[in-house]
Design an enzyme around this catalytic site. Sequence first.
Site, mmCIF file in Angstrom:
data_model
loop_
_atom_site.group_PDB
_atom_site.id
_atom_site.type_symbol
_atom_site.label_atom_id
_atom_site.label_comp_id
_atom_site.label_asym_id
_atom_site.label_seq_id
_atom_site.Cartn_x
_atom_site.Cartn_y
_atom_site.Cartn_z
ATOM 1 N N LEU A 19 0.601 -0.885 -0.684
ATOM 2 C CA LEU A 19 0.080 0.007 0.302
ATOM 3 C C LEU A 19 1.107 1.496 0.369
ATOM 4 O O LEU A 19 0.544 2.348 -0.479
ATOM 5 C CB LEU A 19 -0.951 0.142 0.967
ATOM 6 C CG LEU A 19 -2.367 -0.429 1.141
ATOM 7 C CD1 LEU A 19 -2.711 -0.811 2.452
ATOM 8 C CD2 LEU A 19 -3.412 -0.503 0.132
ATOM 9 N N TYR A 173 -1.951 -6.509 16.422
ATOM 10 C CA TYR A 173 -2.543 -5.781 15.499
ATOM 11 C C TYR A 173 -4.295 -5.053 15.696
ATOM 12 O O TYR A 173 -4.207 -4.026 15.296
ATOM 13 C CB TYR A 173 -2.434 -6.630 14.463
ATOM 14 C CG TYR A 173 -3.152 -6.118 12.911
ATOM 15 C CD1 TYR A 173 -1.414 -5.430 12.296
ATOM 16 C CD2 TYR A 173 -4.529 -6.049 12.813
ATOM 17 C CE1 TYR A 173 -2.329 -4.912 11.179
ATOM 18 C CE2 TYR A 173 -4.480 -5.677 11.304
ATOM 19 C CZ TYR A 173 -3.525 -4.606 10.241
ATOM 20 O OH TYR A 173 -3.497 -4.545 8.938
ATOM 21 N N LYS A 177 -4.824 -0.776 15.629
ATOM 22 C CA LYS A 177 -5.174 -0.142 14.732
ATOM 23 C C LYS A 177 -6.390 0.621 15.167
ATOM 24 O O LYS A 177 -6.744 1.210 14.710
ATOM 25 C CB LYS A 177 -5.457 -1.162 13.794
ATOM 26 C CG LYS A 177 -4.766 -1.725 12.858
ATOM 27 C CD LYS A 177 -3.692 -0.571 12.212
ATOM 28 C CE LYS A 177 -2.946 -1.007 11.018
ATOM 29 N NZ LYS A 177 -2.416 0.083 10.409
#
Length: 303
Positions: A19, A173, A177
Amino acid sequence: MSAICDGRVVVVTGAGRGLGRAHALAFAAEGARVVVNDLGVGLDGAPGVASDGPAGSVVAEIRSAGGEAVAHSGDIATAEGAASLVRAAVETYGRLDTLVSNAGFLRDRMLVNLGEDDWDAVIRVHLKGHFLPLKHAAAHWRAEAKAGRAPVARVVHTSSGAGLLGSVGQGNYSAAKAGIVGLTLVAAAELARYGVQVNAVAPAARTRMTERTFAETMAAPATGFDTMAPENVSPLVVWLGSAASAGVTGRVFEAEGGRITVMEGWRPGPTADNGARWTPAEAGETARALLARAEPPGAVYGG
């Protein structure tokens, strides 16, 4: 005809692959001068190659297409690395307009098997790796505003569906996030007075982090539209990082393939007020009645 980011200087972290690389190339294609940050680590954060590594490769791609870019290989989860990232933009191009924080890696484990080191490492790169570049960029923009040079600054953070809805086997994670969303909301409120807009995207795309975890879903089709190509996410990120996104701040967007969704987070749902303290039995009965009227929770990834 002018491109949407003509004259802007953009920093993208974790821009050597996936990305981040797609974002860096897309910004350059729209006229931005890009600082390409990448530490060159492995999927789990293990040390990678020396020198500019993947960041240098992306810089070469941008330059070969006629754009301007410079590599930065510092660790943005350290104060010095984050400060040097901002300096790289200002000293090379004389300004900083947009910060895109994207760097991260995975160390997936079920909670009962998740070690403290794996928790700390993932929280560090994702959450601290968003906070420190934001802090140093914000200090630069505040100084500019106080000097009478009001910036038209943009920050784009990278959250995830795992942070919004949870993801089995990704407690570290998902927590990081989710924390990025909270940081985004606070930063949007605090920095508006200095001309800074802060938003987040929760992308679904094929990267090193997803192509193993969700291999079947992420596979590229033999023909037709590649829904999971990371390049599909970049147009929204470029727009959010441009002056054209004026007035948009404190928002979270999901982006996947050709779909863009404005995410609507925690807000009051069904409520009951007893006017006095509940007994545990009364609280439970009331909670069940409220849940029956509430929207069901979103799906947990991997559940």
